[in-house]
Design a protein around this motif. Sequence first.
Motif, mmCIF file in Angstrom:
data_model
loop_
_atom_site.group_PDB
_atom_site.id
_atom_site.type_symbol
_atom_site.label_atom_id
_atom_site.label_comp_id
_atom_site.label_asym_id
_atom_site.label_seq_id
_atom_site.Cartn_x
_atom_site.Cartn_y
_atom_site.Cartn_z
ATOM 1 N N ALA A 39 0.641 -1.155 -0.191
ATOM 2 C CA ALA A 39 0.101 -0.023 0.004
ATOM 3 C C ALA A 39 0.656 1.390 0.202
ATOM 4 N N ASP A 40 2.030 1.350 0.785
ATOM 5 C CA ASP A 40 2.816 2.409 0.787
ATOM 6 C C ASP A 40 3.523 2.542 -0.720
ATOM 7 N N ALA A 41 3.787 1.663 -1.292
ATOM 8 C CA ALA A 41 4.216 1.489 -2.712
ATOM 9 C C ALA A 41 3.111 2.132 -3.522
ATOM 10 N N GLU A 42 2.110 1.637 -3.504
ATOM 11 C CA GLU A 42 0.844 2.215 -4.339
ATOM 12 C C GLU A 42 0.513 3.392 -4.277
ATOM 13 N N GLN A 43 0.982 4.139 -3.090
ATOM 14 C CA GLN A 43 0.563 5.267 -2.567
ATOM 15 C C GLN A 43 1.402 6.370 -3.557
ATOM 16 N N ALA A 44 2.622 5.971 -3.869
ATOM 17 C CA ALA A 44 3.439 6.841 -4.754
ATOM 18 C C ALA A 44 3.482 6.268 -6.263
ATOM 19 N N GLY A 45 2.529 5.464 -6.639
ATOM 20 C CA GLY A 45 2.405 4.900 -7.892
ATOM 21 C C GLY A 45 3.719 3.941 -8.337
ATOM 22 N N ASP A 68 8.864 5.519 -14.057
ATOM 23 C CA ASP A 68 9.531 6.759 -13.530
ATOM 24 C C ASP A 68 9.267 7.081 -12.276
ATOM 25 N N ARG A 69 8.533 6.064 -11.302
ATOM 26 C CA ARG A 69 8.164 6.427 -10.095
ATOM 27 C C ARG A 69 9.037 5.386 -8.997
ATOM 28 N N ALA A 70 9.438 5.836 -7.911
ATOM 29 C CA ALA A 70 9.968 5.236 -6.763
ATOM 30 C C ALA A 70 9.374 5.850 -5.427
ATOM 31 N N ALA A 71 9.670 4.908 -4.363
ATOM 32 C CA ALA A 71 9.142 5.423 -3.155
ATOM 33 C C ALA A 71 10.151 4.888 -2.142
ATOM 34 N N LEU A 81 9.843 9.518 -5.101
ATOM 35 C CA LEU A 81 11.178 9.888 -5.618
ATOM 36 C C LEU A 81 10.747 9.881 -7.319
ATOM 37 N N LYS A 82 11.662 10.519 -7.895
ATOM 38 C CA LYS A 82 11.579 10.615 -9.356
ATOM 39 C C LYS A 82 12.939 10.356 -9.993
ATOM 40 N N TRP A 97 17.617 8.116 -8.035
ATOM 41 C CA TRP A 97 16.383 8.764 -7.592
ATOM 42 C C TRP A 97 16.724 9.910 -6.859
ATOM 43 N N ILE A 98 15.655 11.128 -6.819
ATOM 44 C CA ILE A 98 15.761 11.941 -6.035
ATOM 45 C C ILE A 98 14.487 12.438 -5.478
ATOM 46 N N GLY A 99 14.348 12.928 -4.342
ATOM 47 C CA GLY A 99 13.106 13.474 -3.748
ATOM 48 C C GLY A 99 13.343 14.674 -2.851
#
Length: 145
Positions: A39-45, A68-71, A81-82, A97-99
């Motif tokens: 669910a955490d990963a889904e939250q960020a896509g 192109d999505r990370a968390a 993160l992007k 990755w950066i955030g």
Amino acid sequence: MMKWSLVLTMASACLPMAVDARQAASTASSLPLEPMSHADAEQAGAVGTGCTWRGGPGRKARLSMADDRAAVRRNGIVVALKPAADAKGLFFTYDRWIGVGIRIVVRDSGKVVSRGHEFSETVAWITMTADGLTRTWQGHLNCGS
């Protein structure tokens, strides 16, 4: 003869402290990324075909990447993160990755430790720069769909 004995005694007294300090710096408990749920990963896509880096106690998911999505999860908050400007490809996703206040670099060894029909798991390291510190941890990179 007495002088060398004193030097060796002093040197050996300092050695355990140096070893302990190195071990403390490299323990998994120093990993500031918290375990993530699906669910955490889904939250960020950050779900789907991509990779998950697993490390720390219990080798739990600590970084999820898809397209192109990370968390990551830090201090109880999911941080999206992007891809960084210098990112390179990594199994349908990216290696850098950066955030907000964080940069993560994934370095895959290519040494397969587990393989299934739709996944491959390798030894991999993440290097994280946050809060003015840069640290590296070893774990496993699980990539697939």
